[in-house]
Design a protein around this motif. Structure first.
Motif, PDB file in Angstrom:
ATOM      1  N   MET A 193      -2.655  -0.503   5.831  1.00 56.89           N
ATOM      2  CA  MET A 193      -3.165   0.862   5.724  1.00 56.89           C
ATOM      3  C   MET A 193      -4.191   0.957   4.598  1.00 56.89           C
ATOM      4  O   MET A 193      -4.012   0.379   3.525  1.00 56.89           O
ATOM      5  CB  MET A 193      -2.022   1.856   5.470  1.00 56.89           C
ATOM      6  CG  MET A 193      -2.489   3.307   5.467  1.00 56.89           C
ATOM      7  SD  MET A 193      -1.113   4.494   5.510  1.00 56.89           S
ATOM      8  CE  MET A 193      -0.571   4.399   3.811  1.00 56.89           C
ATOM      9  N   ARG A 205       6.543  -0.659   5.491  1.00 60.64           N
ATOM     10  CA  ARG A 205       6.642   0.741   5.064  1.00 60.64           C
ATOM     11  C   ARG A 205       7.918   1.357   5.632  1.00 60.64           C
ATOM     12  O   ARG A 205       8.237   1.183   6.814  1.00 60.64           O
ATOM     13  CB  ARG A 205       5.449   1.565   5.560  1.00 60.64           C
ATOM     14  CG  ARG A 205       4.079   1.097   5.118  1.00 60.64           C
ATOM     15  CD  ARG A 205       3.946   0.915   3.617  1.00 60.64           C
ATOM     16  NE  ARG A 205       2.631   1.254   3.123  1.00 60.64           N
ATOM     17  CZ  ARG A 205       1.547   0.504   3.300  1.00 60.64           C
ATOM     18  NH1 ARG A 205       1.620  -0.617   3.998  1.00 60.64           N
ATOM     19  NH2 ARG A 205       0.381   0.889   2.793  1.00 60.64           N
ATOM     20  N   VAL A 208       5.465   6.411   6.980  1.00 65.38           N
ATOM     21  CA  VAL A 208       4.119   6.912   6.734  1.00 65.38           C
ATOM     22  C   VAL A 208       3.975   8.188   7.546  1.00 65.38           C
ATOM     23  O   VAL A 208       4.258   8.205   8.748  1.00 65.38           O
ATOM     24  CB  VAL A 208       3.037   5.892   7.147  1.00 65.38           C
ATOM     25  CG1 VAL A 208       1.652   6.547   7.083  1.00 65.38           C
ATOM     26  CG2 VAL A 208       3.082   4.661   6.267  1.00 65.38           C
ATOM     27  N   PHE A 232      -0.964  13.055   3.080  1.00 67.65           N
ATOM     28  CA  PHE A 232      -0.182  11.909   3.534  1.00 67.65           C
ATOM     29  C   PHE A 232       0.994  11.638   2.600  1.00 67.65           C
ATOM     30  O   PHE A 232       1.002  12.028   1.427  1.00 67.65           O
ATOM     31  CB  PHE A 232      -1.058  10.657   3.639  1.00 67.65           C
ATOM     32  CG  PHE A 232      -1.505  10.101   2.303  1.00 67.65           C
ATOM     33  CD1 PHE A 232      -0.726   9.168   1.625  1.00 67.65           C
ATOM     34  CD2 PHE A 232      -2.703  10.508   1.724  1.00 67.65           C
ATOM     35  CE1 PHE A 232      -1.121   8.661   0.395  1.00 67.65           C
ATOM     36  CE2 PHE A 232      -3.114  10.000   0.499  1.00 67.65           C
ATOM     37  CZ  PHE A 232      -2.319   9.077  -0.174  1.00 67.65           C
ATOM     38  N   ASP A 234       3.410   8.082   1.882  1.00 70.16           N
ATOM     39  CA  ASP A 234       3.489   6.650   2.147  1.00 70.16           C
ATOM     40  C   ASP A 234       4.618   6.082   1.281  1.00 70.16           C
ATOM     41  O   ASP A 234       4.541   6.141   0.045  1.00 70.16           O
ATOM     42  CB  ASP A 234       2.143   6.001   1.796  1.00 70.16           C
ATOM     43  CG  ASP A 234       2.154   4.488   1.927  1.00 70.16           C
ATOM     44  OD1 ASP A 234       2.989   3.969   2.687  1.00 70.16           O
ATOM     45  OD2 ASP A 234       1.315   3.838   1.266  1.00 70.16           O
ATOM     46  N   ASP A 236       7.201   2.772   0.509  1.00 71.22           N
ATOM     47  CA  ASP A 236       7.480   1.353   0.711  1.00 71.22           C
ATOM     48  C   ASP A 236       8.883   1.144   1.268  1.00 71.22           C
ATOM     49  O   ASP A 236       9.775   1.973   1.102  1.00 71.22           O
ATOM     50  CB  ASP A 236       7.374   0.595  -0.615  1.00 71.22           C
ATOM     51  CG  ASP A 236       5.938   0.479  -1.108  1.00 71.22           C
ATOM     52  OD1 ASP A 236       5.016   0.690  -0.300  1.00 71.22           O
ATOM     53  OD2 ASP A 236       5.750   0.190  -2.308  1.00 71.22           O
ATOM     54  N   ARG A 264       4.204   7.377  -2.519  1.00 72.05           N
ATOM     55  CA  ARG A 264       2.845   7.851  -2.759  1.00 72.05           C
ATOM     56  C   ARG A 264       2.525   9.013  -1.816  1.00 72.05           C
ATOM     57  O   ARG A 264       2.841   8.956  -0.635  1.00 72.05           O
ATOM     58  CB  ARG A 264       1.832   6.712  -2.520  1.00 72.05           C
ATOM     59  CG  ARG A 264       1.917   5.580  -3.535  1.00 72.05           C
ATOM     60  CD  ARG A 264       1.129   4.373  -3.078  1.00 72.05           C
ATOM     61  NE  ARG A 264       1.730   3.795  -1.874  1.00 72.05           N
ATOM     62  CZ  ARG A 264       2.742   2.918  -1.896  1.00 72.05           C
ATOM     63  NH1 ARG A 264       3.275   2.540  -3.053  1.00 72.05           N
ATOM     64  NH2 ARG A 264       3.233   2.440  -0.768  1.00 72.05           N
ATOM     65  N   ARG A 265       1.891  10.015  -2.359  1.00 74.93           N
ATOM     66  CA  ARG A 265       1.427  11.127  -1.526  1.00 74.93           C
ATOM     67  C   ARG A 265       0.122  11.641  -2.116  1.00 74.93           C
ATOM     68  O   ARG A 265      -0.154  11.502  -3.307  1.00 74.93           O
ATOM     69  CB  ARG A 265       2.470  12.238  -1.439  1.00 74.93           C
ATOM     70  CG  ARG A 265       2.917  12.814  -2.765  1.00 74.93           C
ATOM     71  CD  ARG A 265       4.098  13.744  -2.547  1.00 74.93           C
ATOM     72  NE  ARG A 265       4.619  14.266  -3.797  1.00 74.93           N
ATOM     73  CZ  ARG A 265       5.780  14.927  -3.909  1.00 74.93           C
ATOM     74  NH1 ARG A 265       6.526  15.128  -2.825  1.00 74.93           N
ATOM     75  NH2 ARG A 265       6.186  15.389  -5.070  1.00 74.93           N
ATOM     76  N   ILE A 271      -7.564   7.931   7.220  1.00 78.19           N
ATOM     77  CA  ILE A 271      -6.426   7.019   7.092  1.00 78.19           C
ATOM     78  C   ILE A 271      -6.568   5.962   8.178  1.00 78.19           C
ATOM     79  O   ILE A 271      -6.597   6.287   9.369  1.00 78.19           O
ATOM     80  CB  ILE A 271      -5.087   7.757   7.249  1.00 78.19           C
ATOM     81  CG1 ILE A 271      -4.964   8.875   6.206  1.00 78.19           C
ATOM     82  CG2 ILE A 271      -3.917   6.783   7.130  1.00 78.19           C
ATOM     83  CD1 ILE A 271      -3.729   9.749   6.399  1.00 78.19           C
ATOM     84  N   ILE A 273      -5.016   2.577   9.935  1.00 77.94           N
ATOM     85  CA  ILE A 273      -3.756   1.853  10.080  1.00 77.94           C
ATOM     86  C   ILE A 273      -3.879   0.796  11.181  1.00 77.94           C
ATOM     87  O   ILE A 273      -4.362   1.095  12.284  1.00 77.94           O
ATOM     88  CB  ILE A 273      -2.598   2.816  10.410  1.00 77.94           C
ATOM     89  CG1 ILE A 273      -2.335   3.747   9.230  1.00 77.94           C
ATOM     90  CG2 ILE A 273      -1.330   2.050  10.773  1.00 77.94           C
ATOM     91  CD1 ILE A 273      -1.284   4.810   9.502  1.00 77.94           C
TER      92      ILE A 273
END
Length: 305
Positions: A193, A205, A208, A232, A234, A236, A264-265, A271, A273
């Motif tokens: 991504m 991930r 997402v 978004f 995201d 892990d 993460r946002r 985006i 992918i």
């Protein structure tokens, strides 16, 4: 005002209900059974000069209709009104459309001297293999695909709307917390991504997600404070310290330690992918094989009340 209605008789609240008898004579009502029929109906509405397009269905029906607006209405889409008859109706919740809003009420609101009109820009999912693009409001991979499949089972038990969201979320959280690192919930999915052309991150991930909505059911704020644009989330895999991170994630609280743990946002223009995993657009699971690009579409106008 010329008015057209796209009605999905298979939507949850429409099953067994006939609206044609109570439809005003001046309103054009269609119930297309296929994508091809929907294309023809929308083209006919555009040629007739329809100014108010009423969508009587759920989020999937809305997705199908707005995905075809650029090819049927061009650069001048009509004012849209929603009759939320689906099982969740997240866009209607975001816009504040009253539950149980009727066609007559929508028409009266549109013809009043002070209609409430809100704008929302859909996101666009573009496949590398040339499949037709989809316009929608919620996109996701990983655990979000499993949660979507779980929601259909919850619906089958008779739970809908916010109750369905609550039960599905609870089931997903329990499944994740009780599984080990190799559990299918926690193990995540492999994908590459890149956000806005930055360096591509290749990693498993947990989830997402992306949306252009400002308000989600139950007041959830996984993307942070309500705001315009493409947002978004995201995470892990496997998710670290999930019990401690979950309250901050769902409440939208800005916690400086979240990115360090793999949460993460933020906001994005594009985006990108690449994956072989399935993905979800507005409640429907699609084959994501190859790669997709998610961008922001031009804003649409919606009649809110």
């Amino acid at each position: 005002m010329r008015i057209g209605v796209i009605r999905n008789p298979r939507s949850h609240a429409n099953i067994g209900r006939t609206e044609s008898a109570s439809t005003p004579d001046a309103v054009l009502l269609v119930e297309p059974a296929t994508r091809e029929a929907l294309v023809q109906d929308l083209k006919a509405f555009a040629q007739c000069g329809v100014e108010l397009l009423v969508i009587d269905g759920g989020d999937g029906t809305i997705r199908d209709v707005i995905s075809l607006l650029p090819d049927t209405f061009g650069d001048t889409p009509p004012l849209l009104a929603l009759l939320p008859s689906g099982k969740t109706n997240v866009l209607a919740i975001d816009l504040g459309v009253p539950h149980g809003w009727t066609l007559h009420q929508a028409i009266a609101a549109a013809r009043s001297g002070h209609p409430v009109i809100k704008t929302r820009a859909p996101l666009v999912v573009r496949w590398d293999d040339g499949r037709p693009s989809l316009h929608g409001f919620v996109f996701g991979l990983g655990a979000f695909v499993r949660v979507t499949s779980m929601s259909k089972k919850v619906n089958a038990l008779g739970a809908f709307h916010s109750l369905s969201v609550a039960l599905t979320l609870a089931g997903g959280v329990i499944g994740t917390l009780m599984g080990g690192a190799r559990d299918r919930w926690r193990a995540g999915v492999p994908l590459c991504m890149a956000i806005d052309g930055e360096e591509t991150r290749t990693a498993d991930r947990f989830v997402v997600m992306a949306t252009t909505l400002k308000r989600l059911p139950l007041g959830l704020k996984p993307f942070g404070p309500p705001r315009e644009g493409l947002k978004f989330l995201d995470v892990d895999a496997p998710p670290k310290h999930l019990p401690g991170a979950l309250p901050a994630l769902l409440s939208g609280r800005d916690a400086a330690w979240l990115p360090g743990l793999g949460y993460r946002r933020g906001d994005a223009q594009t985006i990108r992918i690449t994956t072989d995993q399935p993905l979800v657009v507005d409640g429907e699971v699609y084959d994501g094989a190859g790669g997709v690009t998610v961008v922001l579409a031009p804003a649409l106008r919606f009649l809110a009340a």
